[in-house]
Design an enzyme around this catalytic site. Structure first.
Site, PDB file in Angstrom:
ATOM      1  N   ASP A 183       0.839  -1.211   0.000  1.00 17.43           N
ATOM      2  CA  ASP A 183       0.000   0.000   0.000  1.00 17.43           C
ATOM      3  C   ASP A 183       0.874   1.261   0.000  1.00 17.43           C
ATOM      4  O   ASP A 183       1.823   1.341   0.774  1.00 17.43           O
ATOM      5  CB  ASP A 183      -0.865   0.080   1.264  1.00 17.43           C
ATOM      6  CG  ASP A 183      -1.816  -1.084   1.432  1.00 17.43           C
ATOM      7  OD1 ASP A 183      -1.543  -2.182   0.929  1.00 17.43           O
ATOM      8  OD2 ASP A 183      -2.843  -0.891   2.104  1.00 17.43           O
ATOM      9  N   ASP A 203      -0.465  -2.738  -4.450  1.00 14.90           N
ATOM     10  CA  ASP A 203      -1.697  -2.759  -3.646  1.00 14.90           C
ATOM     11  C   ASP A 203      -2.333  -1.372  -3.740  1.00 14.90           C
ATOM     12  O   ASP A 203      -2.069  -0.635  -4.690  1.00 14.90           O
ATOM     13  CB  ASP A 203      -1.385  -3.177  -2.194  1.00 14.90           C
ATOM     14  CG  ASP A 203      -2.585  -3.837  -1.510  1.00 14.90           C
ATOM     15  OD1 ASP A 203      -3.674  -3.236  -1.511  1.00 14.90           O
ATOM     16  OD2 ASP A 203      -2.429  -4.942  -0.966  1.00 14.90           O
ATOM     17  N   ASP A 204      -3.186  -1.008  -2.768  1.00 11.15           N
ATOM     18  CA  ASP A 204      -3.837   0.293  -2.860  1.00 11.15           C
ATOM     19  C   ASP A 204      -2.814   1.421  -2.983  1.00 11.15           C
ATOM     20  O   ASP A 204      -1.816   1.452  -2.261  1.00 11.15           O
ATOM     21  CB  ASP A 204      -4.688   0.549  -1.610  1.00 11.15           C
ATOM     22  CG  ASP A 204      -5.905  -0.358  -1.544  1.00 11.15           C
ATOM     23  OD1 ASP A 204      -6.448  -0.710  -2.608  1.00 11.15           O
ATOM     24  OD2 ASP A 204      -6.313  -0.710  -0.426  1.00 11.15           O
ATOM     25  N   HIS A 225      -3.768  -1.305  -6.907  1.00  7.19           N
ATOM     26  CA  HIS A 225      -5.196  -1.571  -6.753  1.00  7.19           C
ATOM     27  C   HIS A 225      -6.044  -0.302  -6.720  1.00  7.19           C
ATOM     28  O   HIS A 225      -7.176  -0.322  -6.247  1.00  7.19           O
ATOM     29  CB  HIS A 225      -5.451  -2.384  -5.470  1.00  7.19           C
ATOM     30  CG  HIS A 225      -4.826  -3.750  -5.498  1.00  7.19           C
ATOM     31  ND1 HIS A 225      -4.852  -4.612  -4.424  1.00  7.19           N
ATOM     32  CD2 HIS A 225      -4.152  -4.398  -6.490  1.00  7.19           C
ATOM     33  CE1 HIS A 225      -4.220  -5.738  -4.750  1.00  7.19           C
ATOM     34  NE2 HIS A 225      -3.782  -5.623  -5.992  1.00  7.19           N
ATOM     35  N   ARG A 256     -12.283   3.060  -5.812  1.00  2.28           N
ATOM     36  CA  ARG A 256     -13.001   1.997  -5.102  1.00  2.28           C
ATOM     37  C   ARG A 256     -13.413   2.464  -3.708  1.00  2.28           C
ATOM     38  O   ARG A 256     -12.675   3.187  -3.040  1.00  2.28           O
ATOM     39  CB  ARG A 256     -12.087   0.775  -4.992  1.00  2.28           C
ATOM     40  CG  ARG A 256     -12.623  -0.320  -4.075  1.00  2.28           C
ATOM     41  CD  ARG A 256     -11.917  -1.635  -4.287  1.00  2.28           C
ATOM     42  NE  ARG A 256     -10.496  -1.622  -3.943  1.00  2.28           N
ATOM     43  CZ  ARG A 256      -9.793  -2.724  -3.622  1.00  2.28           C
ATOM     44  NH1 ARG A 256     -10.385  -3.902  -3.606  1.00  2.28           N
ATOM     45  NH2 ARG A 256      -8.516  -2.627  -3.343  1.00  2.28           N
ATOM     46  N   LYS A 258     -14.631   0.264  -0.383  1.00  2.00           N
ATOM     47  CA  LYS A 258     -14.832  -1.123   0.070  1.00  2.00           C
ATOM     48  C   LYS A 258     -15.175  -1.118   1.553  1.00  2.00           C
ATOM     49  O   LYS A 258     -14.438  -0.599   2.377  1.00  2.00           O
ATOM     50  CB  LYS A 258     -13.598  -1.986  -0.216  1.00  2.00           C
ATOM     51  CG  LYS A 258     -12.263  -1.357   0.144  1.00  2.00           C
ATOM     52  CD  LYS A 258     -11.071  -2.294  -0.109  1.00  2.00           C
ATOM     53  CE  LYS A 258      -9.737  -1.590   0.049  1.00  2.00           C
ATOM     54  NZ  LYS A 258      -8.554  -2.434  -0.016  1.00  2.00           N
TER      55      LYS A 258
END
Ligand SMILES: *[C@@H]1O[C@H](CO)[C@@H](O)[C@H](O)[C@H]1NC(C)=O
Ligand SMILES: *[C@@H]1O[C@H](CO)[C@@H](O)[C@H](O)[C@H]1NC(C)=O
Ligand SMILES: *[C@@H]1O[C@H](CO)[C@@H](O)[C@H](O)[C@H]1NC(C)=O
Length: 365
Positions: A183, A203-204, A225, A256, A258
């Protein structure tokens, strides 16, 4: 080693050794032995050196300090929890001058990140200052890179995170990308701006777990991501988040939200997207999903989600064939109000489903 600028400062420190207010002097850090003296000064210079394995380079700065990097910092390799670097203090100006913190990623990477394999120092960098943090490069973090918990307003700018080497498999990663859970920024905080930075990871790019008044603008996110609000757990509030004019390249999804399917008593509201561009999305353009950690599984309804808008300058997203343009998976009754999606244009792939919610206006796919 601290070089005192004035006799006045020297004699003041001599009297008040411990509880000393910071002195107007320059503290230079060329090894860990220099840190405790250097932070007694309000000007701190970091030279190139290697932090011994298993130690945190921890800067507890006096209020109002200025920190300048003069060289790159490396860390001895060891399987431990970290962090590798931590900085705290209020009203700090931290300027990396483009210098690098080298996390030694390849020593740790095994394709498993925080989910298995060896223990990896994470986060690598803990930022607990208010003021400014700018022009710092992080190369090859073992896992998660920045955790930000600023005590008052903080602007982070012109950072580079380069974990692109972790896109390649290695001998321990079983054919998968060796870097994992890398991340860029994990934020549970308020009054934060992150801008003009480049993040290459797995990742994010940004993950906002809770907080308010966070602006993420003019950043480039590559390989990971996407820009995420969440994952959202129980009993948290997120509000007033501005995601503006970012460029997202070759990520799983661009934008996104989540929320965990088992989360309760949380609220997410006031998420604004404007002027973002994305190309090469592999799975979704926009994904709003209340079934995390599943993707488009059975949603929970313990996180109230409202006021998610694409407005102002157009958000232009292109997804790969095989990807979905916009998917929204709400729990029964947990997405509420009217959302204006007039500034969202997604091309490529196929339409996604919007379930359990009919409040999205000015958008069709
Ligand atoms: C830690 O390991 C990495 C990857 O093998 C290597 O590039 C780096 O030089 C090592 N760091 C130190 C301080 O030896
Ligand atoms: C929001 O955050 C910014 C930057 O950190 C700060 O300058 C501003 O005062 C904050 N706004 C409010 C309403 O607190
Ligand atoms: C709505 O959400 C419930 C769970 O909260 C889920 O079981 C149901 O399948 C959803 N409806 C649709 C149309 O997806």
């Amino acid at each position: 080693m601290a070089q005192f600028k004035s006799l006045l400062a020297l004699s003041f420190l001599a009297v008040a050794v411990n509880a000393a207010p910071a002195a107007d002097c320059t503290g230079t850090i060329s090894s860990m032995d220099d840190v405790s003296d250097a932070v007694k000064c309000t000007t701190v210079v970091i030279n190139s050196f290697t932090v011994p394995a298993g130690e945190t380079f921890n800067l507890e700065l006096a209020s109002g300090s200025t920190v300048t990097m003069n060289g790159d910092v490396s860390f001895g390799n060891k399987t431990w929890e970290g962090p590798l670097f931590q900085v705290s203090g209020s009203n700090i100006n931290f300027n990396g001058n483009g210098h690098t913190f080298n996390g030694g990623g390849p020593f740790y990477w095994d394709g498993q990140g925080g989910n298995g394999g060896v223990t990896k120092p994470a986060p690598m960098m803990k930022i607990k200052i208010s003021g400014t943090f700018t022009n710092v490069k992080v190369l090859n973090s073992p896992a998660r890179v920045y955790s930000v918990s600023n005590p008052a307003a903080l602007t982070i700018s012109k950072l580079t995170i380069d974990n692109s080497l972790g896109d390649q498999p290695n001998s321990k990663s079983d054919g998968k990308a060796a870097g994992h859970n890398t991340d860029g920024f994990d934020c549970s905080t308020t009054n934060l701006v992150i801008e003009d930075s480049t993040i290459m990871n797995q990742d994010d790019c940004l993950a906002i777990n809770k907080g308010s008044n966070i602006t993420f603008q003019r950043n480039t996110c590559s390989g990971g991501h996407g820009i995420s609000v969440g994952s959202i757990s129980s009993d948290v509030t997120v509000s007033d988040i501005q995601i503006l004019n970012n460029n997202i390249v070759n990520n799983d999804q661009a934008l996104r939200i989540k929320t965990k399917s088992d989360a309760t008593d949380s609220t997410v509201s006031g998420i604004t997207y404007s002027g973002n561009t994305a190309t090469g999305m592999r799975q979704f353009g926009v994904l709003i999903d209340q079934s995390y950690p599943d993707t488009l599984g059975t949603p929970g309804n313990g996180v109230k989600l409202s006021d998610v808008n694409f407005v102002g300058a157009m958000n232009t997203i292109s997804v790969n064939s095989g990807a979905q343009r916009a998917a929204v998976n709400c729990g029964v009754g947990s997405c509420t109000g009217t959302w204006d999606w007039s500034a969202l244009q997604i091309t490529g792939g196929s339409a996604g489903e919007i379930t359990n919610f009919s409040g999205i206006k000015n958008f069709s796919q």
